[in-house]
Write a protein that holds these residues in place. Sequence first.
Motif, PDB file in Angstrom:
ATOM      1  N   GLU A  39      12.529 -12.465 -52.868  1.00 62.76           N
ATOM      2  CA  GLU A  39      12.042 -11.634 -53.471  1.00 62.76           C
ATOM      3  C   GLU A  39      10.275 -11.693 -53.924  1.00 62.76           C
ATOM      4  O   GLU A  39       9.885 -10.648 -54.150  1.00 62.76           O
ATOM      5  CB  GLU A  39      13.153 -10.630 -55.034  1.00 62.76           C
ATOM      6  CG  GLU A  39      11.905  -9.789 -55.815  1.00 62.76           C
ATOM      7  CD  GLU A  39      13.025  -8.966 -56.791  1.00 62.76           C
ATOM      8  OE1 GLU A  39      12.849  -8.216 -57.401  1.00 62.76           O
ATOM      9  OE2 GLU A  39      14.252  -9.621 -56.618  1.00 62.76           O
ATOM     10  N   ASP A  43       7.521  -9.462 -52.570  1.00 61.10           N
ATOM     11  CA  ASP A  43       6.693  -9.175 -53.620  1.00 61.10           C
ATOM     12  C   ASP A  43       4.851 -10.104 -53.227  1.00 61.10           C
ATOM     13  O   ASP A  43       3.972  -8.975 -53.333  1.00 61.10           O
ATOM     14  CB  ASP A  43       6.739  -9.608 -54.815  1.00 61.10           C
ATOM     15  CG  ASP A  43       5.986  -8.532 -55.561  1.00 61.10           C
ATOM     16  OD1 ASP A  43       6.260  -7.404 -55.575  1.00 61.10           O
ATOM     17  OD2 ASP A  43       5.432  -8.855 -56.570  1.00 61.10           O
ATOM     18  N   ARG A 126      24.041  -7.065 -52.424  1.00 65.20           N
ATOM     19  CA  ARG A 126      22.695  -7.973 -52.486  1.00 65.20           C
ATOM     20  C   ARG A 126      21.170  -8.103 -52.381  1.00 65.20           C
ATOM     21  O   ARG A 126      20.001  -7.513 -52.581  1.00 65.20           O
ATOM     22  CB  ARG A 126      23.382  -9.332 -52.924  1.00 65.20           C
ATOM     23  CG  ARG A 126      24.445  -9.574 -53.520  1.00 65.20           C
ATOM     24  CD  ARG A 126      24.715 -11.056 -54.513  1.00 65.20           C
ATOM     25  NE  ARG A 126      25.447 -11.646 -52.853  1.00 65.20           N
ATOM     26  CZ  ARG A 126      25.886 -12.238 -52.417  1.00 65.20           C
ATOM     27  NH1 ARG A 126      25.911 -12.985 -54.201  1.00 65.20           N
ATOM     28  NH2 ARG A 126      26.423 -13.051 -51.786  1.00 65.20           N
ATOM     29  N   GLN A 129      19.902  -4.265 -52.095  1.00 70.98           N
ATOM     30  CA  GLN A 129      19.489  -3.997 -53.672  1.00 70.98           C
ATOM     31  C   GLN A 129      18.246  -5.039 -53.761  1.00 70.98           C
ATOM     32  O   GLN A 129      17.113  -3.807 -54.932  1.00 70.98           O
ATOM     33  CB  GLN A 129      19.969  -4.939 -54.897  1.00 70.98           C
ATOM     34  CG  GLN A 129      21.494  -3.792 -54.380  1.00 70.98           C
ATOM     35  CD  GLN A 129      21.133  -1.973 -54.837  1.00 70.98           C
ATOM     36  OE1 GLN A 129      20.751  -2.030 -55.523  1.00 70.98           O
ATOM     37  NE2 GLN A 129      22.380  -1.383 -54.020  1.00 70.98           N
ATOM     38  N   ILE A 130      17.808  -5.931 -53.029  1.00 72.43           N
ATOM     39  CA  ILE A 130      16.734  -6.251 -53.360  1.00 72.43           C
ATOM     40  C   ILE A 130      15.440  -6.367 -52.716  1.00 72.43           C
ATOM     41  O   ILE A 130      14.586  -6.139 -53.184  1.00 72.43           O
ATOM     42  CB  ILE A 130      16.918  -8.479 -52.990  1.00 72.43           C
ATOM     43  CG1 ILE A 130      17.705  -9.131 -53.993  1.00 72.43           C
ATOM     44  CG2 ILE A 130      14.870  -8.887 -52.777  1.00 72.43           C
ATOM     45  CD1 ILE A 130      17.938 -10.730 -53.371  1.00 72.43           C
ATOM     46  N   LEU A 132      15.106  -2.874 -52.158  1.00 67.45           N
ATOM     47  CA  LEU A 132      15.698  -1.392 -52.883  1.00 67.45           C
ATOM     48  C   LEU A 132      14.227  -2.064 -53.956  1.00 67.45           C
ATOM     49  O   LEU A 132      13.055  -0.968 -53.630  1.00 67.45           O
ATOM     50  CB  LEU A 132      16.333  -1.057 -52.863  1.00 67.45           C
ATOM     51  CG  LEU A 132      17.308  -0.046 -51.816  1.00 67.45           C
ATOM     52  CD1 LEU A 132      18.579   0.662 -52.319  1.00 67.45           C
ATOM     53  CD2 LEU A 132      16.229   0.677 -51.127  1.00 67.45           C
ATOM     54  N   ARG A 133      15.018  -2.803 -54.556  1.00 69.26           N
ATOM     55  CA  ARG A 133      14.271  -3.181 -55.522  1.00 69.26           C
ATOM     56  C   ARG A 133      12.588  -3.673 -55.460  1.00 69.26           C
ATOM     57  O   ARG A 133      10.903  -3.145 -55.743  1.00 69.26           O
ATOM     58  CB  ARG A 133      14.709  -4.201 -56.665  1.00 69.26           C
ATOM     59  CG  ARG A 133      13.934  -4.946 -57.856  1.00 69.26           C
ATOM     60  CD  ARG A 133      14.994  -5.488 -58.955  1.00 69.26           C
ATOM     61  NE  ARG A 133      14.929  -7.048 -58.211  1.00 69.26           N
ATOM     62  CZ  ARG A 133      16.684  -7.183 -57.893  1.00 69.26           C
ATOM     63  NH1 ARG A 133      17.888  -6.614 -57.821  1.00 69.26           N
ATOM     64  NH2 ARG A 133      17.066  -7.930 -56.993  1.00 69.26           N
ATOM     65  N   ILE A 134      11.946  -3.891 -54.021  1.00 69.43           N
ATOM     66  CA  ILE A 134      10.566  -4.971 -54.293  1.00 69.43           C
ATOM     67  C   ILE A 134      10.140  -3.304 -53.544  1.00 69.43           C
ATOM     68  O   ILE A 134       8.191  -2.891 -54.573  1.00 69.43           O
ATOM     69  CB  ILE A 134      10.639  -5.640 -52.382  1.00 69.43           C
ATOM     70  CG1 ILE A 134      11.267  -6.936 -53.684  1.00 69.43           C
ATOM     71  CG2 ILE A 134       8.915  -5.997 -52.076  1.00 69.43           C
ATOM     72  CD1 ILE A 134      11.787  -8.018 -52.210  1.00 69.43           C
ATOM     73  N   GLN A 136      10.398   0.078 -55.020  1.00 72.92           N
ATOM     74  CA  GLN A 136      10.298   0.577 -56.606  1.00 72.92           C
ATOM     75  C   GLN A 136       9.697  -0.034 -56.751  1.00 72.92           C
ATOM     76  O   GLN A 136       8.549   0.697 -57.303  1.00 72.92           O
ATOM     77  CB  GLN A 136      11.537   0.720 -56.633  1.00 72.92           C
ATOM     78  CG  GLN A 136      12.661   1.571 -56.190  1.00 72.92           C
ATOM     79  CD  GLN A 136      14.639   1.967 -56.445  1.00 72.92           C
ATOM     80  OE1 GLN A 136      14.777   0.537 -57.856  1.00 72.92           O
ATOM     81  NE2 GLN A 136      15.054   2.317 -56.567  1.00 72.92           N
ATOM     82  N   GLN A 137      10.035  -1.360 -57.411  1.00 68.92           N
ATOM     83  CA  GLN A 137       8.624  -1.433 -58.312  1.00 68.92           C
ATOM     84  C   GLN A 137       6.792  -1.590 -57.651  1.00 68.92           C
ATOM     85  O   GLN A 137       5.915  -2.213 -58.666  1.00 68.92           O
ATOM     86  CB  GLN A 137       8.506  -3.265 -57.861  1.00 68.92           C
ATOM     87  CG  GLN A 137       9.884  -4.151 -58.978  1.00 68.92           C
ATOM     88  CD  GLN A 137      10.423  -5.135 -58.618  1.00 68.92           C
ATOM     89  OE1 GLN A 137       9.896  -6.187 -58.186  1.00 68.92           O
ATOM     90  NE2 GLN A 137      10.866  -5.843 -59.937  1.00 68.92           N
ATOM     91  N   LYS A 139       6.023   1.344 -56.062  1.00 71.41           N
ATOM     92  CA  LYS A 139       6.193   2.645 -56.027  1.00 71.41           C
ATOM     93  C   LYS A 139       5.432   2.570 -53.919  1.00 71.41           C
ATOM     94  O   LYS A 139       5.628   3.752 -53.592  1.00 71.41           O
ATOM     95  CB  LYS A 139       4.915   3.227 -56.781  1.00 71.41           C
ATOM     96  CG  LYS A 139       5.013   3.107 -57.954  1.00 71.41           C
ATOM     97  CD  LYS A 139       4.550   3.152 -59.141  1.00 71.41           C
ATOM     98  CE  LYS A 139       4.547   3.444 -60.184  1.00 71.41           C
ATOM     99  NZ  LYS A 139       3.385   2.591 -61.493  1.00 71.41           N
TER     100      LYS A 139
END
Length: 143
Positions: A39, A43, A126, A129-130, A132-134, A136-137, A139
């Motif tokens: 992640e 990022d 898992r 989810q990582i 997707l989270r990247i 979303q963070q 945008k």
Amino acid sequence: MLSLRPRKFLCEIYEHHLVLRCAGNRIGECEITDDATLEEAVDGLIAPHIGRVPWRDTLGFWLESSRVHHFTVPWQEGITNPEDFRGYAASLAIKQWPGEPERSLKTDFISVNYASTALAATIDDRLWQILLRIGQQRKLRVE
């Protein structure tokens, strides 16, 4: 001049290496080190390339074959809707790649037609989810 055309980023994830592309052009790459998580590495790679209106841009991921499993799902009599077929595919994936008891898999179709065998892919939930989270963070819309 400000371009209103949305950009499509593609992050290629290999075992120890990341490549970022935009419109087919390589715009960045980095190594995944032992002291950084996946992640953090992704990022750090995409952060310098995100514009002022990121919600119009998309971020897709290409995963090395060691991170994704492909399999065929034969059509079964009695399946009447896509959700039944997706559930059947998920149950096949769990049987083929059992892993640890608490491990869950994200399964979806690559190619599917009614009443015919489908090509499906599954990844560790898992990891999904990582990714997707990247998005979303930052945008970004995740494809």
